[in-house]
Design a protein around this motif. Structure first.
Motif, PDB file in Angstrom:
ATOM      1  N   SER A   1       0.506  -1.305  -0.346  1.00 24.86           N
ATOM      2  CA  SER A   1       0.307   0.627  -0.313  1.00 24.86           C
ATOM      3  C   SER A   1       0.535   0.814   0.096  1.00 24.86           C
ATOM      4  O   SER A   1       0.569   2.473   0.742  1.00 24.86           O
TER       5      SER A   1
ATOM      6  N   VAL B   1      -5.218   0.113  -3.597  1.00 27.21           N
ATOM      7  CA  VAL B   1      -6.310   0.379  -2.142  1.00 27.21           C
ATOM      8  C   VAL B   1      -7.744   0.910  -2.316  1.00 27.21           C
ATOM      9  O   VAL B   1      -8.620  -0.056  -1.699  1.00 27.21           O
TER      10      VAL B   1
ATOM     11  N   ARG C   1      -1.965  -1.848  -3.453  1.00 27.22           N
ATOM     12  CA  ARG C   1      -1.872  -3.179  -2.981  1.00 27.22           C
ATOM     13  C   ARG C   1      -1.085  -4.022  -3.329  1.00 27.22           C
ATOM     14  O   ARG C   1      -0.485  -4.476  -2.594  1.00 27.22           O
TER      15      ARG C   1
END
Length: 116
Positions: free
Chosen positions: A70, A88, A111
């Protein structure tokens, strides 16, 4: 007649066991994406990113998907790799090989990354 039927069944069972063993030993979807050392002149996937006051430049090779933690992505150079990054928010973005893209104003928070 009974002897030849027994041989056929035995042969079929041995073939099935051998095929099952190979299937389990060599999975079809096993990919080996690798986080590698960045070197000048190479055509690897290269990602510049930042998170929590730290900056990083990371390179990847080989097909597969891996977590990216992230981090906020500032720049991507795909080299000879087609890429999908997953942010994300649940979006996925494909970037074709031989592309360099920067995100100066609104960098994505990534992510996962996947080399196709």
């Amino acid at each position: 007649m009974l002897l030849s039927s027994t041989r056929f069944v035995r042969s079929a069972v041995v073939s099935f066991v051998a095929a099952a063993s190979l299937t389990m030993a060599v999975p079809g979807n096993a990919y080996a994406i690798d986080h590698i050392e960045c070197r000048g002149g190479e055509n690897f996937l290269k990602i510049w990113s930042h998170s929590g006051g730290r900056q990083s430049v990371d390179c990847y090779a080989n097909k597969g998907r891996t977590g990216f933690g992230s981090w906020w992505v500032d720049k991507i150079s795909t080299g000879n790799n087609d890429l999908i990054y997953y942010d994300v928010n649940g979006d996925s973005v494909r970037i074709n090989r031989w592309t360099e893209i920067t995100f100066p104003h609104r960098p994505p928070q990534v992510r996962d990354i996947e080399i196709l």
